[in-house]
Every structure is written in structure tokens, then in C-alpha cells.
Write a protein that holds these residues in place. Sequence first.
Motif, PDB file in Angstrom:
ATOM      1  N   ALA A 319      15.849 -23.722 -18.243  1.00  0.00           N
ATOM      2  CA  ALA A 319      14.687 -23.012 -17.894  1.00  0.00           C
ATOM      3  C   ALA A 319      13.611 -23.554 -19.234  1.00  0.00           C
ATOM      4  O   ALA A 319      13.688 -23.122 -20.209  1.00  0.00           O
ATOM      5  N   ASP A 320      12.586 -24.226 -18.593  1.00  0.00           N
ATOM      6  CA  ASP A 320      11.383 -24.655 -19.441  1.00  0.00           C
ATOM      7  C   ASP A 320      10.332 -23.654 -19.515  1.00  0.00           C
ATOM      8  O   ASP A 320       9.369 -23.522 -18.621  1.00  0.00           O
ATOM      9  N   VAL A 321      10.602 -22.739 -20.263  1.00  0.00           N
ATOM     10  CA  VAL A 321       9.434 -21.403 -20.250  1.00  0.00           C
ATOM     11  C   VAL A 321       8.220 -22.071 -20.601  1.00  0.00           C
ATOM     12  O   VAL A 321       7.401 -21.327 -19.851  1.00  0.00           O
ATOM     13  N   LYS A 322       7.991 -22.842 -21.520  1.00  0.00           N
ATOM     14  CA  LYS A 322       6.635 -23.153 -22.187  1.00  0.00           C
ATOM     15  C   LYS A 322       6.008 -23.760 -20.822  1.00  0.00           C
ATOM     16  O   LYS A 322       4.747 -23.616 -20.594  1.00  0.00           O
ATOM     17  N   LEU A 323       6.614 -24.564 -20.045  1.00  0.00           N
ATOM     18  CA  LEU A 323       6.021 -25.467 -18.954  1.00  0.00           C
ATOM     19  C   LEU A 323       5.554 -24.443 -17.939  1.00  0.00           C
ATOM     20  O   LEU A 323       4.290 -24.437 -17.383  1.00  0.00           O
ATOM     21  N   LEU A 324       6.421 -23.421 -17.554  1.00  0.00           N
ATOM     22  CA  LEU A 324       6.146 -22.446 -16.639  1.00  0.00           C
ATOM     23  C   LEU A 324       5.098 -21.601 -16.894  1.00  0.00           C
ATOM     24  O   LEU A 324       4.185 -21.056 -16.146  1.00  0.00           O
ATOM     25  N   GLU A 325       5.001 -21.029 -18.198  1.00  0.00           N
ATOM     26  CA  GLU A 325       4.078 -20.419 -18.762  1.00  0.00           C
ATOM     27  C   GLU A 325       2.709 -21.054 -18.325  1.00  0.00           C
ATOM     28  O   GLU A 325       1.553 -20.369 -18.056  1.00  0.00           O
ATOM     29  N   TYR A 353      13.643 -15.875  -7.820  1.00  0.00           N
ATOM     30  CA  TYR A 353      14.895 -16.173  -6.973  1.00  0.00           C
ATOM     31  C   TYR A 353      15.617 -17.305  -7.672  1.00  0.00           C
ATOM     32  O   TYR A 353      15.095 -18.320  -8.167  1.00  0.00           O
ATOM     33  N   LYS A 354      16.948 -17.177  -7.233  1.00  0.00           N
ATOM     34  CA  LYS A 354      18.000 -18.019  -7.938  1.00  0.00           C
ATOM     35  C   LYS A 354      17.489 -18.174  -9.410  1.00  0.00           C
ATOM     36  O   LYS A 354      17.736 -17.485 -10.232  1.00  0.00           O
ATOM     37  N   GLU A 355      17.484 -19.756  -9.820  1.00  0.00           N
ATOM     38  CA  GLU A 355      17.282 -19.797 -11.252  1.00  0.00           C
ATOM     39  C   GLU A 355      16.139 -19.401 -11.934  1.00  0.00           C
ATOM     40  O   GLU A 355      15.796 -19.363 -13.224  1.00  0.00           O
ATOM     41  N   VAL A 356      14.975 -19.115 -11.089  1.00  0.00           N
ATOM     42  CA  VAL A 356      13.649 -18.541 -11.626  1.00  0.00           C
ATOM     43  C   VAL A 356      14.088 -17.178 -12.515  1.00  0.00           C
ATOM     44  O   VAL A 356      13.443 -17.067 -13.441  1.00  0.00           O
ATOM     45  N   LEU A 357      15.082 -16.415 -12.191  1.00  0.00           N
ATOM     46  CA  LEU A 357      15.359 -15.347 -12.872  1.00  0.00           C
ATOM     47  C   LEU A 357      15.910 -15.734 -14.233  1.00  0.00           C
ATOM     48  O   LEU A 357      15.480 -14.913 -15.446  1.00  0.00           O
ATOM     49  N   ASP A 358      16.237 -16.838 -14.348  1.00  0.00           N
ATOM     50  CA  ASP A 358      16.544 -17.211 -15.617  1.00  0.00           C
ATOM     51  C   ASP A 358      15.385 -17.407 -16.639  1.00  0.00           C
ATOM     52  O   ASP A 358      15.592 -17.133 -17.876  1.00  0.00           O
ATOM     53  N   ASP A 361      14.791 -13.983 -17.717  1.00  0.00           N
ATOM     54  CA  ASP A 361      15.727 -13.376 -18.822  1.00  0.00           C
ATOM     55  C   ASP A 361      15.299 -14.008 -20.269  1.00  0.00           C
ATOM     56  O   ASP A 361      15.860 -13.543 -21.272  1.00  0.00           O
ATOM     57  N   ALA A 362      14.829 -15.371 -20.002  1.00  0.00           N
ATOM     58  CA  ALA A 362      14.411 -15.925 -21.246  1.00  0.00           C
ATOM     59  C   ALA A 362      13.237 -15.530 -21.881  1.00  0.00           C
ATOM     60  O   ALA A 362      13.148 -16.022 -22.794  1.00  0.00           O
ATOM     61  N   GLY A 363      12.637 -14.744 -21.146  1.00  0.00           N
ATOM     62  CA  GLY A 363      11.665 -13.928 -22.060  1.00  0.00           C
ATOM     63  C   GLY A 363       9.932 -14.306 -21.283  1.00  0.00           C
ATOM     64  O   GLY A 363       9.344 -13.746 -21.675  1.00  0.00           O
ATOM     65  N   LEU A 364      10.077 -14.923 -20.292  1.00  0.00           N
ATOM     66  CA  LEU A 364       8.538 -15.157 -19.457  1.00  0.00           C
ATOM     67  C   LEU A 364       8.137 -14.115 -19.105  1.00  0.00           C
ATOM     68  O   LEU A 364       9.042 -13.436 -18.065  1.00  0.00           O
ATOM     69  N   ARG A 365       7.115 -13.867 -19.067  1.00  0.00           N
ATOM     70  CA  ARG A 365       6.200 -12.440 -18.446  1.00  0.00           C
ATOM     71  C   ARG A 365       5.211 -12.827 -17.655  1.00  0.00           C
ATOM     72  O   ARG A 365       4.379 -13.747 -18.436  1.00  0.00           O
ATOM     73  N   VAL A 366       4.675 -12.341 -16.924  1.00  0.00           N
ATOM     74  CA  VAL A 366       3.624 -12.668 -15.865  1.00  0.00           C
ATOM     75  C   VAL A 366       2.490 -11.398 -16.314  1.00  0.00           C
ATOM     76  O   VAL A 366       3.091 -10.104 -16.853  1.00  0.00           O
ATOM     77  N   PRO A 367       1.277 -11.497 -15.911  1.00  0.00           N
ATOM     78  CA  PRO A 367       0.431 -10.412 -16.266  1.00  0.00           C
ATOM     79  C   PRO A 367       0.851  -9.176 -15.400  1.00  0.00           C
ATOM     80  O   PRO A 367       1.224  -9.053 -14.571  1.00  0.00           O
ATOM     81  N   ASP A 368       0.151  -7.996 -16.128  1.00  0.00           N
ATOM     82  CA  ASP A 368       0.622  -6.583 -15.151  1.00  0.00           C
ATOM     83  C   ASP A 368       0.453  -6.577 -13.929  1.00  0.00           C
ATOM     84  O   ASP A 368       1.037  -5.709 -13.397  1.00  0.00           O
TER      85      ASP A 368
END
Length: 670
Positions: A319-325, A353-358, A361-368
Motif C-alpha cells: 500500500a503506497d499511501v503517499k502516492l494515493l494521497e 474494495y479488496k486491497e484498497v481497504l489496506d 487501515d494504513a491511515g489514509l483518509r479522504v476529505p469529510d
Amino acid sequence: MSAFVSQALDHPGITSPELSAGRFTLVEASAPVSVCVDPSDNSAVQIAAKNLCEDFGLVTGNDAAMVSVPEGRRLVIAGTVGTPLVDRLIKDGKISGSELKGKNEKYVMTVVAAPFAGVEEALVIAGSDRRGTVYGIYELSEQIGVSPWYDWADVPVSHHDNLSMEKGTYTAGEPAVKYRGIFLNDEAPCLTGWVKNTYGTGYGDHRFYERVFELILRLRGNFMWPAMWGWAFYADDAENGPTADRMGVIIGTSHHEPMGRNHQEWARNRKNYGAWNYATNKKVLDKFFAEGVARAKGTEDVITIGMRGDGDEAMSAEADVKLLEKVIDNQRRIIKKESGRPAKETPQVWALYKEVLDYYDAGLRVPDDVTLLLCDDNWGNVRRLPNEKERKHPGGWGMYYHVDYVGAPRNSKLLNCTPIQNMWEQMQLTYDYGVDRLWILNVGDLKPMEYPITLFLDMAWNPHRYDASSLLEHTEKFCAQQFGEENAAEAARILNLLCKYNGRVTPEMLDSRTYSLENGEWRKVADQYARLEAEALRQYMSIAPESRDAYQQIILFPLQLMGNLYDMYYAQAMNNKLYKNGDPEANLWADRVEACFKRDAELMNYYNKVMSGGKWDGMMTQKHIGYKSWNDAFEADTLPEIHRVEVSEGNGGGYTFSPSDGYVSIEAQH
């Protein structure tokens, strides 16, 4: 106020072929009342009203007239708050504005005396918004006897020369879930083949989708993810999107199609676009995303944000959190720029969905304001629900649920294998945990998922309408609507058992080793299908001939197809066991395997070529016998492996019977 919940199949019925002074006359001597709609009302209302006029034609043989001026002794008036007709009725105190103003997708249906000069009385259908009015119009269609499945399951419409309804005020209230819809998925070969045979296209164009949108609206849904395996909703036919908007259906794109773009729009142009990789191809992807958002401007469409790998794969091994952020931040900027409004004013969803839940869980959040879309495990069991803190997320939560699936450990595409109780329990649990912003059901080719689609969308309107003790009332009312009240109880019993039996194992996973021969389990489960088929055939022969195609589609065909598969694999298990023992009876079971394999093809052919006059040609062509891996990458259905014992002339074929405990047991044929 008299209120009935969800739709006509949940109400005891307010229409009758009897006419009396105390009732509102809808049809007299085969002449239906006119339907009046203000010309300024939304196109979705105009289209639904036109369909209502044609529905009267299905009932009486004469379409109702559609008029724009309220005149005549008696008529139906349908309209939306904010249009002159309805606002005048509210101003004059004929209907209550407080029941509708500020409400979501709510309608009120009421009989009004002298609504306008020269009009003696009218059945007024008033909606809080365009879909509220549409739902009220289709409610009346159901009340006069037109099932939402009149087209997609060939449910017949009973003829009436006279028809009236109880005077009163009725409403279904507001829906519990904001966005409620279906996902057409895994559309090859069945849906694609049927569309080719029906419309002559290799994709779903606006003629096809218009029929789908009508079904969704008749079932009180409002949302859809269009098919995306080989089709591109927006690119295939420029009229697809506008048709949805005109009819009042909100379009989204699936869990791996961000920013209002179809996957095929990229896949067909990979040579020009390059890699689906935001780390290396950001500029091209941003332009691609911007075009999708610009195209959705001015609609109610929901924008999927985030990003998965190319072709519904994981974007990376970890899960590349920084890239998806970075992806999401840039997508929000694009949404703001292209829409000309703050990003929060465009509805958005992030699918976990599937691995995106990771990533979550790794801390990525989206706007409210973004809706978080959870999912089941692809097999009807919810993976995750929000905790007390998460339920406070302002953008709300959604659920992506499957009755069709392509993927490991094995595809599930052929038939509905979801027990009624399982979907009810899981979706009620979903709602009770605060998941009420978006519900989307993966229905594959749409057929043969008629009942689970109905149950899902009914629950999205009111998840608590039924409890564990009353759930099968829904099934019985559904069957009453499709097959008649007199057939409802028995049809519901059979449908419930069919869903229960199919829920044990999907046809794609079934083989000769699924059940035990030694303890009698194989024979027991095969016999259960055989008995149920006999009971269904008895009912099929007793119902009206015009109802038999609908009964075939919803009950008899899936029962016969699955029961025949059980018979075939049971016979294969017997053949293989007896062959190992050198028993000539193995040959009889080999014959039975071959006969069942042949019958499977005959059943499929009947569905495609004979049933409903060949209307569904191509819809039932899914391979299902011959799986060795998770997918259906084999050429055609394959006869299961069978063996034969060589039998010589004389002396019982040379077979020796050995005594056991002093006795010899010989089968009659030996």
C-alpha cells in the motif's frame, strides 16, 4: 394519512375492478382516465407519465391520453413541487405542501375533489422532487397491475375493463438509503450476446440502457454503475449519459474507474496514453481525469475517486499511501476546476474494495464530504462495518454487495446463489451500523437475478420493513405480483428453498467430490432438487399459460438447471466409484452423466431460443461445466470424466459376486 411502505407489493391493494361512488374510477368501459402533466415539469416525469399511459394500455387495450391542461370530469394529475400545477394545488389547500417540501424522493398520492375549475375530481400524484414524482407514477402502474418486471421477466398484465381505487392519501415516505442501485458487470458473453442479438450492437447503447433505467426507477432505485468489461458507457454511445439524466438515473463508475471515466476508454487507447501509472504518467492521467469530470458537469453523477491498478488489479504490491494521497489531492483539484465549484459540492465516493481497504487501515483518509464505500467478501458476507467513531464521517458510508462475481476462488456468474435470509441479514446489519449513503448491487448480466435485485432495492428503501419472522412475506408478495395471489404461497416456498439449496455451493464450484457418497449425502442433496423440481413443474402446469414464461425465468429454469447439474455430478461420483470396483453398473451411471450433460445444453437452448418466443436469445450462454481454475478460460462446457466397464457375453458379463456375512446382494439388472 394512510401509508404503505416501499412499493405496491407491500400494500394489500387499493385498486379493484368494481366501480362505486365511494371510489375513484381509473378505467370505465375500457376507457382510462387522462394523465395530466405540466409541460414545464422535468423530463423524467414526462417519460414516466408517458409510460403510465402505455401501462393503462396494457391493462385495458387503450392507452391513456397524456394532456398538459387539467380539464375533463376526472383525471390523474402528476407533478413536482415547484411546477405551476402542483404549486397551485398547494396554494389552494388541495394538498399539503408540508408533506413534500424539503423531502427527498417522496411522493403523496391522494384523491382531490374539484382540484381545478371544470374538473370534478382527480388522483393527484405529487413529488417532492422529480424522482419522488416518478416513483408515485410507477406506484400507480403497479396498483393497476403492471409489475416492474413486465418487460425484463415477461410478467403478464391482467386485463380490466373497469378499475377503481380507494379514496385516501398514500405515501411510501422517504428512502432510507440515498443512492440505491445496481452494477451491470461481467457482461460477456451473456448480456453482450443478448444485446448483439437484440440491438445489433456489440455494446449497450441508449436503447438498451433506457430499458434498464426504467426497471431501476420502477423498483425505486436511482443509481447505476454501467457495464465495463468490454463496454464504455460514455464512449460507445454519446446518448447514454444524457438518457440517464433525462430519465432521472444517477450514474457512477465502478470501484476501479475513477473520475467519471470508463476503463475501456483507457484500455482502447493504451498505445497513445501509455502506462496506467500515476507515478510515471501523471500528466496524461490528469488530463484523462479532467475530461471525465467535465463530461459529468451539470448532472447528478457521483464521481469515484482514488485509483487501482490497470484492469481492476492492485496498484502496487504494498500500500503506497503517499502516492494515493497525491492522486486524491490532485483529483480534488481537478474536480474543483472542471466543475467550477468547491470540490465538496460534487458527490464523490472512495471504494475500499479488496486491497484498497489496506490503504484505509494504513491511515489514509479522504476529505469529510467523500462517501466511503465498503464491500462484502464477493460472496455475500460483509467484510467490514464502521465503528462508532467512523460512523460520524460526514460523507457517510456505502456498501458494494455481490450476487455475481468473477475472481478467485471461482467465478459465480451462472445463477443466483444467494439465500434470501443471508442478503436480508447482511444488509440489515449494514444499515444498522450506519451505512446509508450508497448501496450498490453487482448483478452481473441482470438476468437471472430478478428476485435478489428486488429484495436489495426494497431493503434500500426500508431496511426494517421485514424481520426474521416476516421476511418471507416479501418473497410471497413478490411471487403474488409475478404469478398471481393464488400461486404466491407455493411459489414463494419453492423460491426460498431454491435459494437455500443454491447457497450451499455455486454451480461453478460443484463437482463429483462436493458431497460424500459414503454417508448418503450426495443422494440426499440430489433428491432434494429432484423433489423440488417435481413440485415446481406441478405448479408450472397449473398456472395460467401467459404466466409460464415469467415462472420459467424466476423459478423453474434455475431450479432445473441446478438440479440437473446435481444429478450429473452425483452420477459421475457413482460412475467413478463403481468403475474402480469393476462393477458393470458403472456404465448405467455413465449413461446418466451423458444424458444430464445433454439436458443441460437443451435447457440453455430453451431459455435462449424458445422461452418468451426467443426474446432472451444469448442471455444464457455462460460456460459452467469444466472449471479447473478460478476463471472460465476453457473453450466450452465439457463432459465430466466418466469410465465404462467392459462387459463380455454370458455369465452375467463375467462379473463375480462375493458373499458378505453369508449373503450375496445382486442388483436386479445383474
